[in-house]
Design a protein around this motif. Structure first.
Motif, mmCIF file in Angstrom:
data_model
loop_
_atom_site.group_PDB
_atom_site.id
_atom_site.type_symbol
_atom_site.label_atom_id
_atom_site.label_comp_id
_atom_site.label_asym_id
_atom_site.label_seq_id
_atom_site.Cartn_x
_atom_site.Cartn_y
_atom_site.Cartn_z
ATOM 1 N N VAL A 1 29.850 -9.857 -13.848
ATOM 2 C CA VAL A 1 30.268 -10.383 -15.157
ATOM 3 C C VAL A 1 31.371 -9.460 -15.670
ATOM 4 O O VAL A 1 31.239 -8.238 -15.616
ATOM 5 N N VAL A 2 32.456 -10.059 -16.146
ATOM 6 C CA VAL A 2 33.644 -9.299 -16.518
ATOM 7 C C VAL A 2 34.023 -9.611 -17.960
ATOM 8 O O VAL A 2 34.083 -10.777 -18.364
ATOM 9 N N GLY A 3 34.282 -8.556 -18.744
ATOM 10 C CA GLY A 3 34.698 -8.753 -20.134
ATOM 11 C C GLY A 3 35.837 -7.823 -20.506
ATOM 12 O O GLY A 3 35.908 -6.686 -20.025
ATOM 13 N N TYR B 1 22.863 -10.103 -9.994
ATOM 14 C CA TYR B 1 24.266 -9.706 -10.131
ATOM 15 C C TYR B 1 24.424 -8.235 -9.741
ATOM 16 O O TYR B 1 23.486 -7.440 -9.871
ATOM 17 N N THR B 2 25.621 -7.893 -9.279
ATOM 18 C CA THR B 2 25.901 -6.493 -8.955
ATOM 19 C C THR B 2 26.060 -5.671 -10.214
ATOM 20 O O THR B 2 25.683 -4.493 -10.253
ATOM 21 N N GLY B 3 26.629 -6.258 -11.258
ATOM 22 C CA GLY B 3 26.763 -5.519 -12.506
ATOM 23 C C GLY B 3 27.828 -6.065 -13.423
ATOM 24 O O GLY B 3 28.284 -7.205 -13.273
ATOM 25 N N ILE B 4 28.231 -5.227 -14.370
ATOM 26 C CA ILE B 4 29.179 -5.589 -15.428
ATOM 27 C C ILE B 4 30.434 -4.736 -15.300
ATOM 28 O O ILE B 4 30.361 -3.526 -15.078
ATOM 29 N N SER C 1 23.591 2.650 -12.946
ATOM 30 C CA SER C 1 23.921 1.620 -11.953
ATOM 31 C C SER C 1 24.370 0.362 -12.678
ATOM 32 O O SER C 1 24.007 0.111 -13.827
ATOM 33 N N GLY C 2 25.224 -0.404 -11.998
ATOM 34 C CA GLY C 2 25.603 -1.721 -12.499
ATOM 35 C C GLY C 2 26.617 -1.755 -13.614
ATOM 36 O O GLY C 2 26.793 -2.789 -14.250
ATOM 37 N N LEU C 3 27.312 -0.648 -13.865
ATOM 38 C CA LEU C 3 28.302 -0.629 -14.948
ATOM 39 C C LEU C 3 29.585 0.040 -14.479
ATOM 40 O O LEU C 3 29.557 1.131 -13.917
#
Length: 385
Positions: free
Chosen positions: A91-93, A236-239, A273-275
């Motif tokens: 997820v990308v912001g 999901y892998t992360g953000i 993790s995940g960020l």
């Protein structure tokens, strides 16, 4: 009396240069999804390493991209974002600037995700629950939505268990309730407002059994972490978070600046993790941050600097823009109608600043078209600039 000026929507004819249109932006502000990136290899390599590391290991990693105004920080962040948006495992912001504190960063990030994306995530979580406690096998958000719309799965059947599970995953029961309420027509706008930290009335929170207000930096960090943990639970892998114009924190009071940096530091500490966070920042402000806020700067660890364009960079940039509007094959066209000497002068006048280069090229090409110039030469550039 004749008209003082004439307004027309007739387009200029650039066919004498084998172009369909002027490819250079009139206002050189980065596009939302840039198609061209004339990168400096060391910057591309560093960003690729940071992003790939998080994707391959799941471990959090962060980077600051520094560069003077107009040297391509925003373009670099938006180009990287456009590449990651094509992936369905992250997820990308994007945050245009950090605002008054971390809660503003959180708000802009969730707002960039959008109502529909957050609603999809809610349906995805419901689907994961439905697969476990019902005889159905919904695939993704659309599959879950169809089962609910057709009456094959009742919300009353799965929502209590979904809220319980999501509360366990996120350690934030109010966040869990807000996410699940994204699928209810009568409360999804309230849920969206709460999740974006816009604030809702007590009565609206009570309707969703939400007890807290998402109204300070600490709650913002908590909600952000909850969102990330939900995503990891969904596979999901992360953000990825892109924070642009980070230098604007320098205009905050020392107390607010420190509070903002501390909140980001806490977010990083709580999410090993995940960020992945990428910041765009003016070099002088980043130097101040590194010297005054060690606890924050040490969490990021890496910096890569955008430098002014070189002659080689400039030729590549101009060629790539021109190729976008070439009528025929651009194989032998190169930088035509610009001469190499003209580009050298543009480079000198702009001091390698990408924004100024694009603005100059756009104006010079239009002027040359109107004057029916065969070539944009050094003499022509000198006259026009």
């Amino acid at each position: 009396m004749s008209d003082a000026f004439t307004i027309t929507d007739e387009q200029q004819d650039y066919s004498q240069y084998d172009l369909n249109a002027n490819p250079f932006p009139y206002s050189p502000v980065p596009a939302e999804d840039p198609e061209i990136y004339c990168g400096q290899q060391h910057v591309s390599d560093k960003i690729s390493s940071t992003v790939s590391s998080m994707l391959s290991t799941g471990k959090s990693k962060h980077l600051v991209v520094t560069g003077k105004y107009g040297n391509g920080k925003s373009h670099t962040l938006k180009y990287t974002r456009s590449l990651l948006r094509d992936r369905d495992d992250v997820v990308v912001g994007y945050v245009a600037q950090p605002g008054e504190g971390f809660l503003d960063i959180y708000h802009e990030f969730v707002y960039d995700l959008g109502f529909n994306r957050l609603q999809e995530l809610a349906y995805e979580f419901l689907a994961s629950v439905a697969r476990d406690i019902t005889d159905t096998n919904p695939i993704g958000a659309s599959g879950m939505e169809s089962l609910i719309d057709d009456g094959d799965v009742l919300l009353s059947e799965i929502v209590p268990e979904a809220i319980r599970r999501l509360s366990d995953v996120t350690k934030f029961a109010d966040f869990a309730r807000a996410i699940i309420h994204m699928v209810y027509e009568d409360t999804n706008l309230y849920a969206w407002q709460w999740l974006t930290a816009e604030g809702i009335r007590y009565e609206q929170r009570k309707e969703m059994e939400i007890h807290s207000a998402l109204d300070d930096d600490t709650m913002g960090v908590r909600a952000f972490t909850a969102l990330k943990n939900m995503l990891l639970e969904l596979g999901y892998t992360g953000i990825f978070v892109f924070v642009d114009e980070f230098e604007s924190i320098a205009r905050l009071s020392p107390k607010d600046e420190q509070a903002t940096l501390n909140s980001i530091r806490h977010l990083m500490d709580q999410n090993s993790s995940g960020l992945c966070m990428l910041f765009g920042c003016a070099p002088e402000v980043w130097q101040d941050v590194m010297s005054e806020y060690h606890a924050f700067s040490e969490r990021i660890g890496e910096e890569v600097a955008l430098k002014p364009l070189t002659s080689e960079n400039l030729c590549e940039l101009v060629r790539d823009y021109l190729d976008q509007e070439r009528v025929t094959s651009a194989e032998n066209e190169g930088i035509d109608p610009f001469s190499e000497e003209a580009l050298d002068l543009i480079l000198q006048r702009s001091q390698g600043n990408i924004r100024q280069v694009l603005s100059m090229c756009s104006r010079l090409l239009d002027d040359a078209t109107e004057s029916q110039e065969n070539k944009i030469t050094t003499a022509w550039v000198e006259e026009k600039l």
